[in-house]
Design an enzyme around this catalytic site. Structure first.
Site, PDB file in Angstrom:
ATOM      1  N   ALA A 268      -0.066  26.751 -24.798  1.00  0.00           N
ATOM      2  CA  ALA A 268       0.763  25.599 -25.140  1.00  0.00           C
ATOM      3  C   ALA A 268       0.792  24.671 -23.940  1.00  0.00           C
ATOM      4  O   ALA A 268       0.246  24.977 -22.886  1.00  0.00           O
ATOM      5  CB  ALA A 268       2.161  26.056 -25.513  1.00  0.00           C
ATOM      6  N   LYS A 269       1.462  23.526 -24.144  1.00  0.00           N
ATOM      7  CA  LYS A 269       1.447  22.533 -23.069  1.00  0.00           C
ATOM      8  C   LYS A 269       2.124  23.067 -21.802  1.00  0.00           C
ATOM      9  O   LYS A 269       1.944  22.544 -20.736  1.00  0.00           O
ATOM     10  CB  LYS A 269       2.087  21.239 -23.560  1.00  0.00           C
ATOM     11  CG  LYS A 269       1.140  20.524 -24.517  1.00  0.00           C
ATOM     12  CD  LYS A 269       1.721  19.297 -25.153  1.00  0.00           C
ATOM     13  CE  LYS A 269       0.712  18.714 -26.131  1.00  0.00           C
ATOM     14  NZ  LYS A 269       1.296  18.186 -27.334  1.00  0.00           N
ATOM     15  N   ARG A 270       2.912  24.135 -21.953  1.00  0.00           N
ATOM     16  CA  ARG A 270       3.552  24.687 -20.755  1.00  0.00           C
ATOM     17  C   ARG A 270       2.553  25.411 -19.837  1.00  0.00           C
ATOM     18  O   ARG A 270       2.852  25.676 -18.687  1.00  0.00           O
ATOM     19  CB  ARG A 270       4.692  25.633 -21.144  1.00  0.00           C
ATOM     20  CG  ARG A 270       4.247  26.805 -21.980  1.00  0.00           C
ATOM     21  CD  ARG A 270       5.428  27.663 -22.417  1.00  0.00           C
ATOM     22  NE  ARG A 270       5.016  28.684 -23.366  1.00  0.00           N
ATOM     23  CZ  ARG A 270       4.998  28.499 -24.685  1.00  0.00           C
ATOM     24  NH1 ARG A 270       5.396  27.354 -25.206  1.00  0.00           N
ATOM     25  NH2 ARG A 270       4.596  29.462 -25.481  1.00  0.00           N
TER      26      ARG A 270
END
Ligand code: GLU
Length: 295
Positions: A268-270
Site C-alpha cells: 500500500a502507499k504506506r
C-alpha cells in the site's frame, strides 16, 4: 440458402488505469497498471488514465503531478487522460460531479437507495476503493429497518427533488447470488447480505462513493474491460448491482493477483520503500523493476 454473414467488427477494447492521488504510486500499482496496459496493447485497444481525486481530504495536487511523472517514467502511455484530453473528458473525477448526481437521482427515483443517518466508518471511507482489509463491514440495516417502519406508518411520499445532503445506501437483496466470470480468476460468486451488505453510494457532503463514481465513469467512458487488484473482487459484485439498477451494460473484469510484502500484507502507499519514487532515486530502472514480477 446461403448463410448471412455478419460484417460487424467486435467492439473495440477500451481499458483504463485509475489511480487515486492520495500518495505516491508503488510497485503494486505499477504491476496492476502494467497488466492493464499490456492487455490493451495486445488487443490493439485504447488505454485511458482517469484521475480518481474525489476524496478532497486525502487527494493532493502534488500527488497528481507525481503520479503523472512516475507513470511516464515507468513507461506507461495512455491515449486519453487529464493531461491530453479525449472524447470522454473530463478525466478528473472531481470535474464529473454532474454525471454522478444524475446517477444518484436515477437510483433514488427508482427506489434502490435509502438515506442513512448512521455515522459509521464505512460512510467515512466510502470515497476510497475498499481495498482488502479496508472493506466495509456488513451494514446491520439500522436505517433500512427504520425506513421500512416509516413506510408502513406514513402514506408513501411522492418523490420530490433529490435530497443528496444525507448519506445514502444501496439496498441489496439478501441472499441474492451475484456471479461473474473473471478474466484471470475464472468464475466468481458472491452472496448479497453475506459477503457484503447495503453499501454507501452517496455521502452527505455531496460526493458519490467510489462504487457509484467508478460505475458511472467506466460506463460513460465505454470501458470494455476493467483490470484491477484482486482485493476489489467484492466491489465488482457490488458494482454489478449498480450497473443493473442503472440499466447499464457492465464491462468484462480481470482481477490481478496482489503483491504482498514480506509479512504477507498487501502493498500500500504506506510502503514508502517500495514507491516508484524511492526505487527510481535508488537508481532502479523500470526494466529492472518489471523483472521483479516477470510479467
Ligand atoms: N481509484 C481506485 C484505486 O486506486 C480504482 C479502483 C478500480 O480500479 O476500480 O484503488
Amino acid at each position: 440458402m446461403s448463410a448471412v454473414r455478419s460484417h460487424q467488427s467486435p467492439p473495440q477494447y477500451r481499458g483504463r488505469i485509475a489511480p487515486s492521488p492520495t500518495g505516491f504510486l508503488h510497485l503494486g500499482h505499477a504491476r496492476t497498471f502494467w497488466t492493464a496496459q499490456q492487455r490493451a496493447s495486445t488487443q490493439g485497444g485504447t488505454l485511458l488514465l482517469r484521475n480518481e481525486d474525489l476524496d478532497r481530504a486525502r487527494c493532493k495536487p502534488e500527488f497528481v503531478s507525481a503520479m503523472l511523472e512516475d507513470l511516464r517514467w515507468f513507461g506507461f502511455q495512455w491515449h486519453e487522460g487529464p493531461d491530453c484530453g479525449g472524447p470522454f473528458a473530463p478525466y478528473n473525477q472531481s470535474q464529473r460531479l454532474e454525471l454522478y448526481r444524475a446517477a444518484f437521482e436515477a437510483l433514488q427515483s427508482k427506489g434502490f437507495i435509502y438515506p442513512c443517518k448512521c455515522s459509521r466508518q464505512d460512510i467515512r471511507r466510502a470515497l476510497q476503493a475498499p481495498h482488502a482489509e479496508d472493506d466495509e463491514p456488513i451494514y446491520p440495516g439500522t436505517c433500512r429497518l427504520a425506513e421500512a417502519a416509516a413506510a408502513t406508518r406514513e402514506p408513501k411520499a411522492v418523490p420530490t427533488a433529490a435530497q443528496p445532503a444525507q448519506n445514502w445506501r444501496f439496498r441489496v437483496s439478501d441472499g441474492e447470488m451475484i456471479a461473474f466470470e473473471d478474466g484471470h480468476f475464472g468464475p466468481q460468486q458472491f452472496i448479497a447480505g453475506k459477503d457484503f451488505g447495503d453499501f454507501v453510494v452517496w455521502r452527505s457532503e455531496g460526493l458519490p462513493a467510489y462504487e457509484l463514481a467508478v460505475v458511472v465513469d467506466d460506463a460513460a467512458m465505454k470501458i470494455s474491460e476493467v483490470v484491477r487488484g484482486a482485493d476489489l473482487l467484492t466491489s465488482t459484485a457490488r458494482q454489478l448491482l449498480l450497473y443493473r439498477a442503472l440499466g447499464l451494460m457492465p464491462p468484462q473484469f480481470y482481477h490481478c493477483p496482489l503483491m504482498l510484502d514480506k509479512s504477507g500484507k498487501r502493498l500500500a502507499k504506506r510502503h514508502d520503500a517500495l514507491s516508484l519514487r524511492t526505487l527510481r532515486a535508488e537508481g532502479k530502472t523500470p526494466v529492472e523493476i518489471r523483472g521483479y514480477w516477470r510479467v
